[in-house]
Design an enzyme around this catalytic site. Structure first.
Site, PDB file in Angstrom:
ATOM      1  NE  ARG A 226      -2.376  -1.302   3.555  1.00  0.00           N
ATOM      2  CZ  ARG A 226      -1.812  -0.568   4.503  1.00  0.00           C
ATOM      3  NH1 ARG A 226      -1.804   0.752   4.396  1.00  0.00           N
ATOM      4  NH2 ARG A 226      -1.265  -1.115   5.558  1.00  0.00           N
TER       5      ARG A 226
ATOM      6  CE1 TYR B 165       0.240  -5.670  -1.730  1.00  0.00           C
ATOM      7  CE2 TYR B 165      -1.043  -3.835  -0.849  1.00  0.00           C
ATOM      8  CZ  TYR B 165      -0.390  -5.040  -0.668  1.00  0.00           C
ATOM      9  OH  TYR B 165      -0.381  -5.634   0.568  1.00  0.00           O
TER      10      TYR B 165
ATOM     11  CE  LYS C  57      -6.167  -3.628   4.479  1.00  0.00           C
ATOM     12  NZ  LYS C  57      -6.396  -4.141   5.832  1.00  0.00           N
TER      13      LYS C  57
ATOM     14  CG  HIS D  93      -7.084  -3.053  10.143  1.00  0.00           C
ATOM     15  ND1 HIS D  93      -5.769  -2.667  10.269  1.00  0.00           N
ATOM     16  CD2 HIS D  93      -7.089  -4.045   9.212  1.00  0.00           C
ATOM     17  CE1 HIS D  93      -5.019  -3.391   9.459  1.00  0.00           C
ATOM     18  NE2 HIS D  93      -5.793  -4.235   8.807  1.00  0.00           N
TER      19      HIS D  93
ATOM     20  CB  SER E  10      -0.659  -4.028   7.828  1.00  0.00           C
ATOM     21  OG  SER E  10      -1.708  -3.136   7.607  1.00  0.00           O
TER      22      SER E  10
ATOM     23  CB  CYS F 274       0.690  -7.207  13.912  1.00  0.00           C
ATOM     24  SG  CYS F 274       1.685  -5.724  13.973  1.00  0.00           S
TER      25      CYS F 274
ATOM     26  CG  ASP G  88      -7.524  -7.238   6.891  1.00  0.00           C
ATOM     27  OD1 ASP G  88      -6.681  -6.915   7.746  1.00  0.00           O
ATOM     28  OD2 ASP G  88      -7.691  -6.606   5.829  1.00  0.00           O
TER      29      ASP G  88
ATOM     30  NE  ARG H 276       0.097  -8.706   1.923  1.00  0.00           N
ATOM     31  CZ  ARG H 276      -0.634  -8.123   2.879  1.00  0.00           C
ATOM     32  NH1 ARG H 276      -1.787  -8.613   3.243  1.00  0.00           N
ATOM     33  NH2 ARG H 276      -0.190  -7.047   3.487  1.00  0.00           N
TER      34      ARG H 276
HETATM   35  C1  OXD Z   1      -3.095  -4.710   5.251  1.00  0.00           C
HETATM   36  C2  OXD Z   1      -3.765  -5.863   4.630  1.00  0.00           C
HETATM   37  O1  OXD Z   1      -2.170  -4.129   4.664  1.00  0.00           O
HETATM   38  O2  OXD Z   1      -4.656  -6.438   5.253  1.00  0.00           O
HETATM   39  O3  OXD Z   1      -3.512  -4.346   6.370  1.00  0.00           O
HETATM   40  O4  OXD Z   1      -3.434  -6.223   3.488  1.00  0.00           O
HETATM   41 MN    MN Z   2      -5.187  -5.442   7.082  1.00  0.00          MN
END
Ligand code: OXD
Ligand code: MN
Length: 596
Positions: A81, A209, A218, A238, A260, A262, A287, A379
């Site tokens: 991002r 992306y 998002k 989130h 993100s 974590c 998420d 990913r």
């Molecule tokens: C993020 C995702 O970047 O979930 O938070 O992809």
């Molecule tokens: Mn996320």
């Protein structure tokens, strides 16, 4: 609908006049050669996959080992991002607040309009209708994304309920998110992700992306969602959602916000250790969480998504066996490495490091090479239906009742393993001051602590202080408030090692949280909040020493004074709309720490 219109916009799968005239407008602007409406069928997916393979957008993987799986290599400049190129375009800069980039709607439409003008000539525009949330849910929202990217269409097909069902749910309504996306030449100088919350519109250009281009995720589910949530009395967060079933068959639902990369996906797919025989953790979402007060006075949540867009590196049989099963079929991998026999590989995958690979950029790679074979933010995109522990309630229109909300960050010092807030306002303060060391999910420096309130810093579609106010207002419509907690799996000892093993062992923390939420166990009152009594924290059958657990739970007063000074700096940035109650919470904590 006139036939002239019908030819200009392909063969419409809907008669919705609002939808048709908006598509016509976008077609006039972007001038594609062809418009294709997506119905979400299996035949369409097959045809698009074949086309993507023909164009080199997808590379088939070993279909024996990984049936239905493909690899996508993005442009190397388009791997995460781009927060510096993400804008909230409200009428006033005040509404976007000091933590968001702002552009006026007029400027944004004009600037991006110039880039979109003719941007799809020679290309196909795909009309991608989708629902965020279970069909028939009062919480669900409909979006339509117009994109020139087959990769986006195929990913949206996994991540959302995409196709004819969304158009049927929309009927003749004008209430849908209007998303326009064009990959352009993936040039960062011509990359913008602009949100127009007042128009329920997103324009994204110059990136393929996931977080920038899958507009349901998002952009709609968080940035536009949070804006709509405040207006309509619900919350877009989130957060992952799990149902924790005890041996008696009672299931308690917990939502947890982490920045993100974590470990939210790992937490959402946790397998309880042996000691927790008879316990089961069901994944509702990994998420995003939409929550609204229910008629019974509880807070009810849905996962608006239908798939997982997870970080590959570090995923293995020990850290997340459920994910390993989930991603073994029907998965699109992005920017991972490939083995000579067409399998996937990333740093931290099980087994020996292969001698030779093709790296994420398609270059030959040899074991021992200093460069990573897979990108750190590579990913997988997988359907949630692949998850063997998917909650049977994931499609419930009303959602699931949330008993506890957890805030977590990646902090090598200061923040204890688990703390329960004294009350809702104190818990909102915990969330509002959440800090985390940065990761590879966004471009920029990795490993610096940044304040990331409720893990929403990059995702809140309006002013942050006003967002805190919305949190503080929620008790007015929730009788049975969830209990609020803070966790930190990432604290390290003086020698740099992790003090807590994390992953499945987090079940022990989860159990304490659930027991507290049901008022079944005691706690120890500290300046920071309630922490577990050693006697009530089940550590049996664990290899970690009690000293390490004590250290993971310890409160370093001097470190907290530094923390509070840093929080003050952050609060000052938000001063214009910072709720007084939260400023007071910081002062109260300072006084408690001073008392020792
Ligand atoms: C993020 C995702 O970047 O979930 O938070 O992809
Ligand atoms: Mn996320």
């Amino acid at each position: 609908m006139s036939s002239a219109l019908a030819t200009g916009i392909g063969t419409p799968l809907s008669r919705n006049a609002h939808l048709l005239s908006w598509i016509e407008e976008c077609v006039r602007l972007t001038k594609p050669d062809r418009v294709v409406w997506c119905d979400g069928s299996a035949a369409e997916k097959d045809a698009l996959t074949r086309e993507a393979v023909r164009l080199g957008i997808l590379i088939p993987l070993n279909q024996k080992k990984l049936p239905g799986c493909y690899l996508h290599r993005s442009n190397p400049n388009d791997v995460a991002r781009t927060e510096q190129l993400t804008f909230i375009c409200t009428r006033t800069v005040k509404e976007a607040g000091p933590t968001n980039n702002w552009m006026s709607p007029e400027d944004a439409y004009q600037k991006l309009g110039r880039l979109f003008d003719g941007s799809m000539s020679g290309r196909t525009l795909y009309v991608v209708p989708y629902v965020m949330g279970p069909f028939g849910s009062p919480m669900a929202k409909i979006g339509v994304e117009l994109t020139d990217s087959i990769y986006v269409v195929l990913n949206m097909g996994i991540m959302t309920r995409m196709g004819q069902g969304a158009l049927d749910a929309l009927g003749g309504s004008s209430d849908f998110n209007r998303g326009l996306h064009c990959t352009l030449d993936v040039n960062p100088d011509r990359r913008f992700i602009c949100h127009f919350p007042e128009d329920n519109t997103v324009w994204s250009i110059g990136s393929g992306y996931g977080g920038n281009a899958l507009l349901g995720k998002k952009c709609l589910a968080l940035r536009i969602g949070s804006y709509l949530g405040r207006r309509e009395g619900w919350m877009a967060e989130h957060m992952m959602i799990v149902g924790v079933e005890d041996p008696n068959g009672e299931t308690t639902y917990v939502a947890a916000a982490f920045p993100s990369a974590c470990g939210k996906t790992n937490f959402a797919m946790l397998i309880p250790p042996k000691r927790f025989h008879g316990w089961k953790v069901w994944t509702v979402g990994d998420d995003i969480c939409w929550m609204r007060p229910g008629p019974d006075g509880r807070l009810w949540a849905i996962n608006p998504e239908a798939g997982y867009f997870g970080v590959a590196p570090g995923t293995n049989q020990a850290t997340n066996p459920t994910a390993m099963r989930t991603i073994s079929k029907d998965t699109i991998y992005t920017n991972v490495a490939m083995t000579p026999d067409g399998d996937v590989w990333w740093e931290g995958k099980d087994g020996e490091v292969p001698e030779e690979l093709v790296d994420w950029q398609g270059r030959p790679w040899k074991k021992g090479s200093p460069e990573k074979a897979a990108h750190a933010n590579s990913r997988f995109t997988s359907p949630m239906t692949n998850n063997p522990n998917l909650s049977p309630h994931v499609n419930d229109p009303e959602g699931v009742p949330i008993a506890a909300i957890v805030f977590g960050g990646r902090r090598s010092t200061t923040v204890p393993l688990v703390v329960q807030a004294f009350n809702w306002v104190h818990g909102v303060y915990m969330g509002a001051t959440l800090g985390s060391e940065t990761t590879a999910a966004t471009t920029g420096k990795v490993g610096v602590v940044r304040r990331d309130p409720m893990a929403m810093l990059p995702f809140c579609g309006y002013d942050m202080g006003t967002y805190f106010d919305h949190w503080l207002d929620m008790p007015k419509s929730i009788r049975d408030l969830p209990k609020l907690f803070q966790v930190n799996w990432f604290r390290r000892g003086d020698d740099g090692r992790f003090l807590w093993p994390g992953f499945g062992e987090n079940m022990r923390v989860l159990k304490w949280i659930i027991d507290r939420a049901h008022r079944r166990t005691g706690g120890w009152e500290t300046a920071l909040g309630w922490v577990p009594h050693q006697a009530e924290f089940d550590l049996s059958g664990m290899s970690v020493s009690l000293e390490d657990v004590d250290e993971a739970e310890s409160i370093d007063i001097e470190a907290w004074k530094v923390e509070l000074a840093d929080q003050e700096e952050f609060f000052t940035k938000l001063a214009a709309t910072m709720p007084r109650e939260l400023v007071l919470q910081r002062e109260l904590l300072m006084a408690r720490l001073d008392r020792g």
